[in-house]
Structures are given as C-alpha cells and as structure tokens.
Design a protein around this motif. Structure first.
Motif, PDB file in Angstrom:
ATOM      1  N   MET A  63       0.832  -1.183   0.000  1.00 43.51           N
ATOM      2  CA  MET A  63       0.000   0.000   0.000  1.00 43.51           C
ATOM      3  C   MET A  63       0.874   1.243   0.000  1.00 43.51           C
ATOM      4  SD  MET A  63      -3.015  -0.652   2.736  1.00 43.51           S
ATOM      5  CE  MET A  63      -4.373   0.302   2.177  1.00 43.51           C
ATOM      6  N   PRO A  64       0.642   2.134  -0.916  1.00 43.35           N
ATOM      7  CA  PRO A  64       1.452   3.361  -0.968  1.00 43.35           C
ATOM      8  C   PRO A  64       1.390   4.170   0.330  1.00 43.35           C
ATOM      9  CG  PRO A  64       0.107   3.148  -2.950  1.00 43.35           C
ATOM     10  CD  PRO A  64      -0.312   2.064  -2.016  1.00 43.35           C
ATOM     11  N   GLU A  65       0.235   4.180   0.972  1.00 43.54           N
ATOM     12  CA  GLU A  65       0.100   4.978   2.202  1.00 43.54           C
ATOM     13  C   GLU A  65       1.030   4.463   3.295  1.00 43.54           C
ATOM     14  OE1 GLU A  65      -2.645   3.301   0.884  1.00 43.54           O
ATOM     15  OE2 GLU A  65      -3.401   4.978  -0.295  1.00 43.54           O
ATOM     16  N   VAL A  66       1.127   3.158   3.433  1.00 40.54           N
ATOM     17  CA  VAL A  66       2.002   2.575   4.456  1.00 40.54           C
ATOM     18  C   VAL A  66       3.459   2.861   4.114  1.00 40.54           C
ATOM     19  CG1 VAL A  66       2.736   0.437   5.582  1.00 40.54           C
ATOM     20  CG2 VAL A  66       0.315   0.803   5.068  1.00 40.54           C
ATOM     21  N   ARG A  67       3.835   2.672   2.843  1.00 42.34           N
ATOM     22  CA  ARG A  67       5.215   2.965   2.430  1.00 42.34           C
ATOM     23  C   ARG A  67       5.568   4.419   2.702  1.00 42.34           C
ATOM     24  NH1 ARG A  67       3.781   0.554  -2.415  1.00 42.34           N
ATOM     25  NH2 ARG A  67       4.225   2.490  -3.530  1.00 42.34           N
ATOM     26  N   HIS A  68       4.664   5.318   2.366  1.00 43.14           N
ATOM     27  CA  HIS A  68       4.932   6.742   2.575  1.00 43.14           C
ATOM     28  C   HIS A  68       5.005   7.082   4.062  1.00 43.14           C
ATOM     29  CE1 HIS A  68       4.738   7.273  -1.664  1.00 43.14           C
ATOM     30  NE2 HIS A  68       3.426   7.051  -1.755  1.00 43.14           N
ATOM     31  N   SER A  69       4.175   6.439   4.859  1.00 47.44           N
ATOM     32  CA  SER A  69       4.214   6.674   6.308  1.00 47.44           C
ATOM     33  C   SER A  69       5.539   6.209   6.900  1.00 47.44           C
ATOM     34  CB  SER A  69       3.058   5.950   7.008  1.00 47.44           C
ATOM     35  OG  SER A  69       1.833   6.492   6.604  1.00 47.44           O
ATOM     36  N   ILE A  70       5.973   5.035   6.511  1.00 51.88           N
ATOM     37  CA  ILE A  70       7.241   4.515   7.027  1.00 51.88           C
ATOM     38  C   ILE A  70       8.394   5.388   6.551  1.00 51.88           C
ATOM     39  CG2 ILE A  70       8.861   2.575   6.915  1.00 51.88           C
ATOM     40  CD1 ILE A  70       6.411   0.732   7.070  1.00 51.88           C
ATOM     41  N   ARG A  71       8.336   5.815   5.310  1.00 49.82           N
ATOM     42  CA  ARG A  71       9.369   6.732   4.790  1.00 49.82           C
ATOM     43  C   ARG A  71       9.422   7.997   5.641  1.00 49.82           C
ATOM     44  NH1 ARG A  71      11.966   8.913   0.026  1.00 49.82           N
ATOM     45  NH2 ARG A  71      11.382   7.167  -1.279  1.00 49.82           N
ATOM     46  N   ALA A  77       3.273  -5.715  13.809  1.00 54.62           N
ATOM     47  CA  ALA A  77       1.886  -5.913  13.395  1.00 54.62           C
ATOM     48  C   ALA A  77       1.221  -4.555  13.198  1.00 54.62           C
ATOM     49  CB  ALA A  77       1.137  -6.726  14.445  1.00 54.62           C
ATOM     50  N   LYS A  78       0.426  -4.454  12.142  1.00 51.23           N
ATOM     51  CA  LYS A  78      -0.376  -3.250  11.904  1.00 51.23           C
ATOM     52  C   LYS A  78      -1.628  -3.325  12.767  1.00 51.23           C
ATOM     53  CE  LYS A  78       0.740  -3.159   6.996  1.00 51.23           C
ATOM     54  NZ  LYS A  78       0.132  -3.285   5.675  1.00 51.23           N
ATOM     55  N   PRO A  79      -2.126  -2.249  13.241  1.00 50.47           N
ATOM     56  CA  PRO A  79      -1.540  -0.918  13.144  1.00 50.47           C
ATOM     57  C   PRO A  79      -0.384  -0.780  14.122  1.00 50.47           C
ATOM     58  CG  PRO A  79      -3.542  -0.811  14.440  1.00 50.47           C
ATOM     59  CD  PRO A  79      -3.397  -2.228  13.976  1.00 50.47           C
ATOM     60  N   PHE A  80       0.635  -0.049  13.725  1.00 49.23           N
ATOM     61  CA  PHE A  80       1.770   0.173  14.590  1.00 49.23           C
ATOM     62  C   PHE A  80       1.917   1.667  14.849  1.00 49.23           C
ATOM     63  CE2 PHE A  80       3.173  -0.762  10.225  1.00 49.23           C
ATOM     64  CZ  PHE A  80       3.544   0.513   9.826  1.00 49.23           C
ATOM     65  N   THR A  81       2.660   1.994  15.879  1.00 44.84           N
ATOM     66  CA  THR A  81       2.867   3.399  16.231  1.00 44.84           C
ATOM     67  C   THR A  81       4.162   3.901  15.611  1.00 44.84           C
ATOM     68  OG1 THR A  81       4.122   2.890  18.229  1.00 44.84           O
ATOM     69  CG2 THR A  81       1.704   3.061  18.464  1.00 44.84           C
ATOM     70  N   GLU A 123       6.446   5.332  17.247  1.00 42.86           N
ATOM     71  CA  GLU A 123       7.488   4.928  18.191  1.00 42.86           C
ATOM     72  C   GLU A 123       7.926   3.476  17.970  1.00 42.86           C
ATOM     73  OE1 GLU A 123       5.287   8.359  19.564  1.00 42.86           O
ATOM     74  OE2 GLU A 123       4.547   6.342  19.140  1.00 42.86           O
ATOM     75  N   ALA A 124       6.979   2.609  17.639  1.00 45.50           N
ATOM     76  CA  ALA A 124       7.315   1.208  17.401  1.00 45.50           C
ATOM     77  C   ALA A 124       8.202   1.065  16.160  1.00 45.50           C
ATOM     78  CB  ALA A 124       6.054   0.366  17.248  1.00 45.50           C
ATOM     79  N   VAL A 125       7.880   1.805  15.108  1.00 42.94           N
ATOM     80  CA  VAL A 125       8.704   1.761  13.894  1.00 42.94           C
ATOM     81  C   VAL A 125      10.093   2.305  14.203  1.00 42.94           C
ATOM     82  CG1 VAL A 125       9.000   2.623  11.537  1.00 42.94           C
ATOM     83  CG2 VAL A 125       6.737   1.915  12.321  1.00 42.94           C
ATOM     84  N   GLN A 126      10.166   3.444  14.868  1.00 41.87           N
ATOM     85  CA  GLN A 126      11.463   4.028  15.217  1.00 41.87           C
ATOM     86  C   GLN A 126      12.289   3.073  16.077  1.00 41.87           C
ATOM     87  OE1 GLN A 126      10.256   7.747  16.998  1.00 41.87           O
ATOM     88  NE2 GLN A 126      10.588   8.856  15.095  1.00 41.87           N
ATOM     89  N   ALA A 127      11.655   2.424  17.037  1.00 43.26           N
ATOM     90  CA  ALA A 127      12.370   1.511  17.928  1.00 43.26           C
ATOM     91  C   ALA A 127      12.917   0.304  17.152  1.00 43.26           C
ATOM     92  CB  ALA A 127      11.458   1.051  19.058  1.00 43.26           C
ATOM     93  N   GLU A 128      12.107  -0.292  16.300  1.00 46.37           N
ATOM     94  CA  GLU A 128      12.549  -1.474  15.551  1.00 46.37           C
ATOM     95  C   GLU A 128      13.629  -1.114  14.541  1.00 46.37           C
ATOM     96  OE1 GLU A 128      11.911  -5.096  15.516  1.00 46.37           O
ATOM     97  OE2 GLU A 128      11.703  -4.200  17.491  1.00 46.37           O
ATOM     98  N   VAL A 129      13.437  -0.018  13.807  1.00 45.22           N
ATOM     99  CA  VAL A 129      14.451   0.401  12.839  1.00 45.22           C
ATOM    100  C   VAL A 129      15.752   0.729  13.569  1.00 45.22           C
ATOM    101  CG1 VAL A 129      15.089   2.196  11.179  1.00 45.22           C
ATOM    102  CG2 VAL A 129      12.816   1.145  11.067  1.00 45.22           C
ATOM    103  N   GLY A 130      15.665   1.453  14.676  1.00 49.67           N
ATOM    104  CA  GLY A 130      16.853   1.779  15.460  1.00 49.67           C
ATOM    105  C   GLY A 130      17.558   0.542  15.977  1.00 49.67           C
TER     106      GLY A 130
END
Length: 121
Positions: A1-9, A98-102, A104-111
């Motif tokens: 989904m483009p929206e998810v990709r753009h959000s993660i970006r 797992a979606k939906p994610f926050t 902070e969760a994305v930042q923590a996992e990527v970090g």
C-alpha cells in the motif's frame, strides 16, 4: 500500500534524515534491486503484489544472511509463523511489526536493527 510505504518513509526521514530510501511497489521489483545493491536495512510487508513478503524475506535471508530485515503485516498469524522460522537463523537481526503500529514502534525497531547491523549482532 502506498500509504504505508509513505508513512514509514516519513517516520524514517524524521529520525534518520540522511537515510537513502528506495521504495518498491512489487516484490519482484524489490528482489531485482536487492540483488543489484543490498541495502543496510530491508523493510517489507508480508503481503504485496508479485513476489510475496514471506518469500522475499526468505530469499533475502538466503542471499544476504547478515542483512537486517523488518517485516510488517496486518496478519498476526503470518508474522508469528515467519518469526518462528527466523528465530533459528541467528545470522541477521529480524524485526516484526503488526499493523496498526505506532511511530514509536517503527522508530524503535528500525533503530534496533540499524544498531544490530553496526555492532554485527
């Protein structure tokens, strides 16, 4: 989904402004790019057009065993199954969200995955 990709970006850019990010709409496109130029971190959804995230993740683990990967999905059962298979593979760090994610969760996992790659763990 483009929206998810753009959000993660946007999340990654907000925390790691100098990150080079390549987005792919299809798994087949991602696999070609991954073979030509492996990134520092790979993020995929479990389901997307073409080559699915599960197969893409496995191919990547076989071809680039030390490359950290983050798999996201709205399907918790699929994430759990993939997590169990990757637990035995200690060559590279793996993350699962797992979606939906926050944000902070994305930042923590990527970090965590970036730090693990830097330290070789």
């Amino acid at each position: 989904m483009p929206e998810v990709r753009h959000s993660i970006r946007a999340i990654i850019r907000a925390h790691w402004a100098d990150a080079d990010i390549i987005e792919c709409e299809h798994g087949d496109e991602a696999w070609k790019i991954l073979q030509a130029s492996p990134p520092d971190l790979f993020i995929t959804d479990l389901t997307h057009p073409g080559l699915g995230g599960e197969e893409l993740s496995q191919r990547l683990a076989d071809a680039q065993p030390k490359l950290p990967a983050l798999v996201i999905s709205a399907f918790q059962q699929g994430l759990d199954s993939l997590r169990k298979r990757h637990q035995a593979d200690l060559r590279a760090p793996r993350g699962f969200l797992a979606k939906p994610f926050t944000v902070e969760a994305v930042q923590a996992e990527v970090g965590r995955l970036i730090a693990a790659r830097a330290t070789g763990r």
